[in-house]
Write a protein that holds these residues in place. Sequence first.
Motif, PDB file in Angstrom:
ATOM      1  N   GLY A   1      -1.072  15.451   4.754  1.00  0.00           N
ATOM      2  CA  GLY A   1      -1.375  14.737   3.859  1.00  0.00           C
ATOM      3  C   GLY A   1      -3.076  13.351   4.021  1.00  0.00           C
ATOM      4  N   ALA A   2      -2.594  12.086   3.941  1.00  0.00           N
ATOM      5  CA  ALA A   2      -4.287  11.306   4.193  1.00  0.00           C
ATOM      6  C   ALA A   2      -4.596  11.731   5.450  1.00  0.00           C
ATOM      7  N   SER A   3      -3.787  11.175   6.331  1.00  0.00           N
ATOM      8  CA  SER A   3      -3.997  11.526   7.401  1.00  0.00           C
ATOM      9  C   SER A   3      -5.504  11.695   8.569  1.00  0.00           C
ATOM     10  N   TYR A   4      -5.375  13.205   7.331  1.00  0.00           N
ATOM     11  CA  TYR A   4      -7.050  14.636   7.790  1.00  0.00           C
ATOM     12  C   TYR A   4      -7.982  13.502   7.874  1.00  0.00           C
ATOM     13  N   PHE A   5      -8.560  13.005   6.298  1.00  0.00           N
ATOM     14  CA  PHE A   5      -9.441  12.491   6.097  1.00  0.00           C
ATOM     15  C   PHE A   5      -9.890  10.956   6.995  1.00  0.00           C
ATOM     16  N   LEU A   6     -10.453  10.956   7.807  1.00  0.00           N
ATOM     17  CA  LEU A   6     -10.255   9.708   8.367  1.00  0.00           C
ATOM     18  C   LEU A   6     -11.787   9.151   8.290  1.00  0.00           C
ATOM     19  N   ALA A   7     -12.578   9.594   7.023  1.00  0.00           N
ATOM     20  CA  ALA A   7     -13.579   8.925   6.512  1.00  0.00           C
ATOM     21  C   ALA A   7     -14.268   8.099   5.460  1.00  0.00           C
ATOM     22  N   ASP A   8     -12.651   7.595   4.876  1.00  0.00           N
ATOM     23  CA  ASP A   8     -12.754   7.256   3.608  1.00  0.00           C
ATOM     24  C   ASP A   8     -12.172   6.344   3.149  1.00  0.00           C
ATOM     25  N   THR A   9     -11.506   5.277   2.644  1.00  0.00           N
ATOM     26  CA  THR A   9     -10.459   4.952   2.476  1.00  0.00           C
ATOM     27  C   THR A   9      -9.848   4.897   1.799  1.00  0.00           C
ATOM     28  N   HIS A  10      -8.186   4.774   2.400  1.00  0.00           N
ATOM     29  CA  HIS A  10      -6.713   5.731   1.785  1.00  0.00           C
ATOM     30  C   HIS A  10      -6.152   4.540   0.709  1.00  0.00           C
ATOM     31  N   ASP A  11      -5.692   3.969  -0.077  1.00  0.00           N
ATOM     32  CA  ASP A  11      -5.159   3.078  -0.747  1.00  0.00           C
ATOM     33  C   ASP A  11      -4.103   4.008  -0.841  1.00  0.00           C
ATOM     34  N   LEU A  12      -3.146   2.900  -1.451  1.00  0.00           N
ATOM     35  CA  LEU A  12      -1.321   3.296  -1.425  1.00  0.00           C
ATOM     36  C   LEU A  12      -1.369   4.705  -3.011  1.00  0.00           C
ATOM     37  N   GLN A  13      -2.009   5.331  -4.163  1.00  0.00           N
ATOM     38  CA  GLN A  13      -2.518   5.606  -4.398  1.00  0.00           C
ATOM     39  C   GLN A  13      -2.727   7.088  -4.056  1.00  0.00           C
ATOM     40  N   ASP A  14      -4.306   6.938  -3.500  1.00  0.00           N
ATOM     41  CA  ASP A  14      -4.183   8.245  -2.913  1.00  0.00           C
ATOM     42  C   ASP A  14      -3.209   8.647  -1.977  1.00  0.00           C
ATOM     43  N   ARG A  15      -2.738   8.108  -0.938  1.00  0.00           N
ATOM     44  CA  ARG A  15      -1.567   8.820  -0.324  1.00  0.00           C
ATOM     45  C   ARG A  15      -0.845   9.251  -1.269  1.00  0.00           C
ATOM     46  N   TYR A  16      -0.151   8.544  -2.013  1.00  0.00           N
ATOM     47  CA  TYR A  16       0.401   9.278  -2.860  1.00  0.00           C
ATOM     48  C   TYR A  16       0.817  10.399  -3.513  1.00  0.00           C
ATOM     49  N   GLU A  17      -1.083  10.597  -3.862  1.00  0.00           N
ATOM     50  CA  GLU A  17      -0.970  11.774  -4.146  1.00  0.00           C
ATOM     51  C   GLU A  17      -1.513  13.062  -4.019  1.00  0.00           C
ATOM     52  N   LYS A  18      -1.729  13.109  -2.369  1.00  0.00           N
ATOM     53  CA  LYS A  18      -1.931  13.593  -0.430  1.00  0.00           C
ATOM     54  C   LYS A  18      -0.292  14.668  -1.238  1.00  0.00           C
ATOM     55  N   VAL A  19       0.288  14.316  -0.981  1.00  0.00           N
ATOM     56  CA  VAL A  19       1.524  15.139  -1.236  1.00  0.00           C
ATOM     57  C   VAL A  19       3.224  14.584  -1.875  1.00  0.00           C
ATOM     58  N   ASP A  20       3.464  15.691  -2.562  1.00  0.00           N
ATOM     59  CA  ASP A  20       3.878  16.277  -3.250  1.00  0.00           C
ATOM     60  C   ASP A  20       5.094  15.618  -2.946  1.00  0.00           C
ATOM     61  N   PRO A  21       6.029  14.379  -3.924  1.00  0.00           N
ATOM     62  CA  PRO A  21       7.440  13.840  -3.028  1.00  0.00           C
ATOM     63  C   PRO A  21       8.831  14.929  -3.829  1.00  0.00           C
ATOM     64  N   ASP A  22       8.050  15.820  -4.621  1.00  0.00           N
ATOM     65  CA  ASP A  22       8.738  16.032  -4.872  1.00  0.00           C
ATOM     66  C   ASP A  22       9.816  17.730  -5.041  1.00  0.00           C
ATOM     67  N   VAL A  23       8.756  17.823  -3.480  1.00  0.00           N
ATOM     68  CA  VAL A  23       8.517  19.005  -2.704  1.00  0.00           C
ATOM     69  C   VAL A  23      10.021  19.067  -1.135  1.00  0.00           C
ATOM     70  N   PRO A  24      10.696  19.729  -1.485  1.00  0.00           N
ATOM     71  CA  PRO A  24      11.603  19.382   0.309  1.00  0.00           C
ATOM     72  C   PRO A  24      10.285  19.361   0.956  1.00  0.00           C
ATOM     73  N   THR A  25      10.956  18.581   2.359  1.00  0.00           N
ATOM     74  CA  THR A  25       9.889  18.722   3.396  1.00  0.00           C
ATOM     75  C   THR A  25      10.564  18.204   4.694  1.00  0.00           C
ATOM     76  N   ILE A  26       9.536  19.202   6.010  1.00  0.00           N
ATOM     77  CA  ILE A  26      10.135  18.847   7.225  1.00  0.00           C
ATOM     78  C   ILE A  26       9.015  17.758   8.092  1.00  0.00           C
ATOM     79  N   LEU A  27       9.048  16.247   8.088  1.00  0.00           N
ATOM     80  CA  LEU A  27       8.410  15.578   8.486  1.00  0.00           C
ATOM     81  C   LEU A  27       8.646  15.525   9.862  1.00  0.00           C
TER      82      LEU A  27
END
Length: 335
Positions: A156-182
């Motif tokens: 997700g957004a945790s891989y990119f440590l050199a840029d600003t991560h706002d809420l929308q950026d984080r939301y778009e990095k990982v599709d919430p409509d795909v089954p997931t192992i966390l």
Amino acid sequence: MGRMLKKTSRGALTVMATFCLLNLISTPQHQPPAEDECGGGEQRRERQELLDKLHGRVERLPGDSLKVDLIRPSWQPWRNDHNCASYHTRFGRGLSPVLLVSMPCSGSTWLRYLLESSTGFFSGSKYNDTILYKAGFLGEYEGMEGGRTIIQRTHGASYFLADTHDLQDRYEKVDPDVPTILLLRHPAKTLISHWRLFHLAGSNKHLDDVPVSIYQSEDFHDFVSEATSLWEELASDRLLWCNRPLYVLHYEDLVANTTHHLRQLLDFLSVPVDEGRFTCVASHLDGSFKRNTTRHFDPFTEDEKVRFVNAVKRINRLLTVLGYPQLPGSSDHSD
């Protein structure tokens, strides 16, 4: 390394989202609303629907019959073991999408090995790691849309440590409509491993170690502050936003009882257990990329330890409310 991220309102956003979730799925015991007051009955139904959805299993989509592709290249994970050499890992055809979400250095490569060898299907990744590809992770360059891998690894957004991560950026990095192992690992151990990987290069970077002195710089302590927030963001985002079945796996639990949790994962993935193959997995649990180290040290300041404790408390609250186990070795004493 320089500043990793600009200071944002991440903490406030997480607190607000957590507050909304708690209001939705918990009802104070001393003030139970009537069915016809304030939507009490509707809230309880929504709560149960949410929990049923999150704790479900992966549904194999039409056309996904868990068949392997015998034409494309394969890999023998245990070629030097005459009892297990006949087992191959292969690409699939029309496999349903499933994400493996984790902070970097949380054990995702080891878990990929376990899933590949126990299912017989390659896993995919967003990162095109040539070292892993040459080591037998032949799905490393495969995108999720091809349906050829059993899971797709992302940080997700945790891989990119050199840029600003706002809420929308984080939301778009990982599709919430795909089954997931966390996959979650305690932040202190995760950050030590993550910082180590920053300072390694070459074909053995996933296994090499580094001198303790690299943890004694100002850059390291800047990294700890930012990466702890990233750890909490990644965990809270999946718990709050996932719209499909979500399996929460703690790395420490996987280490302590690997075969038990691997069986549970196969059930979540709706993949039947091949007992012969599983016996071989149980005989070769470590694979090639599980780092074995007995060195224990503590590079963190007291303030950083407090930061870990508070981040873990907040994530444990979400885990408890949603019916998942808390991080091993921790408990929420904030009451």
